[in-house]
Design an enzyme around this catalytic site. Structure first.
Site, mmCIF file in Angstrom:
data_model
loop_
_atom_site.group_PDB
_atom_site.id
_atom_site.type_symbol
_atom_site.label_atom_id
_atom_site.label_comp_id
_atom_site.label_asym_id
_atom_site.label_seq_id
_atom_site.Cartn_x
_atom_site.Cartn_y
_atom_site.Cartn_z
ATOM 1 N N GLU A 41 -3.107 8.750 8.706
ATOM 2 C CA GLU A 41 -1.699 8.408 8.943
ATOM 3 C C GLU A 41 -1.127 9.164 10.149
ATOM 4 O O GLU A 41 -0.138 8.744 10.740
ATOM 5 C CB GLU A 41 -0.863 8.707 7.691
ATOM 6 N N ASP B 114 0.862 -1.182 0.000
ATOM 7 C CA ASP B 114 0.000 0.000 0.000
ATOM 8 C C ASP B 114 0.899 1.232 0.000
ATOM 9 O O ASP B 114 2.106 1.143 0.269
ATOM 10 C CB ASP B 114 -0.906 0.000 1.239
ATOM 11 N N SER B 115 0.284 2.389 -0.262
ATOM 12 C CA SER B 115 1.031 3.639 -0.235
ATOM 13 C C SER B 115 1.516 3.986 1.171
ATOM 14 O O SER B 115 2.462 4.753 1.325
ATOM 15 C CB SER B 115 0.162 4.774 -0.765
ATOM 16 N N HIS C 75 -7.255 3.068 3.771
ATOM 17 C CA HIS C 75 -7.102 3.853 4.998
ATOM 18 C C HIS C 75 -8.452 4.144 5.656
ATOM 19 O O HIS C 75 -8.528 4.348 6.868
ATOM 20 C CB HIS C 75 -6.419 5.198 4.698
ATOM 21 N N CYS D 160 -4.436 -1.151 -1.945
ATOM 22 C CA CYS D 160 -4.446 0.290 -2.166
ATOM 23 C C CYS D 160 -5.466 0.578 -3.257
ATOM 24 O O CYS D 160 -5.325 0.058 -4.377
ATOM 25 C CB CYS D 160 -3.060 0.770 -2.594
ATOM 26 N N CYS E 61 -10.749 3.411 -0.265
ATOM 27 C CA CYS E 61 -9.328 3.507 0.074
ATOM 28 C C CYS E 61 -9.134 2.698 1.342
ATOM 29 O O CYS E 61 -9.958 2.763 2.263
ATOM 30 C CB CYS E 61 -8.935 4.974 0.299
#
Length: 270
Positions: free
Chosen positions: A152, A10-11, A188, A73, A186
Site C-alpha cells: 500500500e 477489499d480492505s 495485494h 480480499c 491476499c
C-alpha cells in the site's frame, strides 16, 4: 442478460488486481469498487471486527443496484464469506475456493506453499479446501503481515532492499521445503509477484487468488446468462480515506490509468 454492475470490495487497493482481471475477461461490465483504505489492513484484526467491517462494506455497495458482489480480499473471503452470502439476496463470491482449486491442479510434487494475512492463515480455510481437493497435498502456510502495508506504500519493486529482505525472511522456509506451487492468498500480493518469483525461482508456480476469483465470477455469470450486453463498461471507485493518492496507486494495481469517478465514503455510516 443483466446490465447491472458488479460490486467489488477489499480492505484497501489490493482488490484492484481482481478488478483488472474482471476488466480483461468481461470488458462490457460496469464495476463499482470500494477500498476500505481508512482501515487497511484487515488481516491483523479479530474475526468479529473483520465481519463488522465486511458487513459495512457490503451495505455501502448494496446502495447500488448490483447483480453480484465480489469479495476481492482473502481475509474477508476466509472469515466472512458464508455470513455475507447468507445475508444478501444477490450472489456473493470470494477468492479462496477458486485459488485452492488452481493450486490443487498445479502442484506436481504435492508440496504447496500458502501465504496470506494473519487472519487468513488462522482461519485454515485454504488448507481445508486444498486438502479436500488434493488429499495427498502437504501444505506449508505462513502469515506475512508486513506485505500489505508495504504494498500500500509502494514498496514492491525489485531492487527495493526492504521488500526483498522481508520476502526472504518470510519465504525462506518454503524455499527450503521445496514447494512447487505458492498461493498468493491476499489480493495485494500479485504486486509482489516479480520479487517473489525472483526469490522462489522459475520452477515455482504462483497462484494469484484475485485473478482466480475473477475467472470464477466470469464463469458463473456466463453460466447464469447474466453478462451485460455492451461493448465497454464503466468503473466507479470509492475509498474510505483520502482520494488524493488513489489515482497514482490504483493505476499501479490496474496497470492502466484510472478512468471514472473516485469518491470518499464515510463507511462508518453503514
Amino acid at each position: 442478460m443483466d446490465q447491472k454492475p458488479i460490486g467489488v470490495f477489499d480492505s484497501g487497493l489490493g482488490g484492484l488486481t481482481t478488478v483488472r482481471e474482471l476488466m480483461r475477461l468481461l470488458p462490457g461490465e460496469d464495476i463499482v469498487y470500494f477500498g476500505d483504505t481508512g482501515r487497511v489492513p484487515y488481516g491483523s484484526r479479530s474475526k468479529e471486527t473483520i465481519r463488522k467491517y465486511a458487513r459495512q462494506d457490503v451495505a455501502f455497495l448494496r446502495t447500488f443496484d448490483l447483480k453480484a458482489i465480489v469479495i476481492a480480499c482473502g481475509t474477508v473471503s476466509t472469515t466472512a464469506l458464508d455470513l455475507l452470502a447468507a445475508e444478501n439476496p444477490i450472489p456473493v463470491m470470494g477468492v479462496v475456493e477458486p485459488a485452492a482449486r488452481a493450486a490443487a491442479r498445479a502442484t506436481r510434487s504435492d508440496a504447496i506453499g500458502l501465504i496470506g494475512t494473519q487472519a487468513t492463515i488462522r482461519s485454515g480455510a485454504y488448507e481445508r479446501y486444498i486438502s479436500a481437493l488434493h488429499p495427498g497435498a502437504r501444505i506449508l502456510s505462513k502469515a506475512c503481515p508486513l506485505f500489505v502495508p508495504l504494498v500500500e506504500n509502494g514498496r514492491f519493486h525489485r531492487g527495493d532492499i526492504v521488500i526483498e529482505t522481508v520476502v526472504e525472511e518470510y519465504l525462506s522456509p518454503m524455499k527450503e521445503a521445496g514447494v512447487d506451487t505458492l498461493v498468493l492468498g491476499c489480493t495485494h500480493y500479485p504486486l509482489l509477484e516479480e520479487v517473489i518469483s525472483a526469490y522462489m525461482g522459475p520452477d515455482v508456480k504462483l497462484i494469484n487468488a484475485g485473478a482466480e476469483g475473477a475467472r470464477e465470477v466470469a464463469r458463473k455469470l456466463e453460466a447464469q446468462d447474466a453478462l451485460a450486453q455492451r461493448e465497454q463498461g464503466s468503473s466507479r471507485y470509492f475509498v474510505s480515506d483520502s482520494v488524493e493518492d488513489f489515482a497514482r496507486l490504483a493505476s499501479i494495481f490496474l496497470r492502466q490509468d484510472v478512468t471514472g469517478e473516485v469518491a470518499q465514503v464515510d463507511i462508518g455510516q453503514f
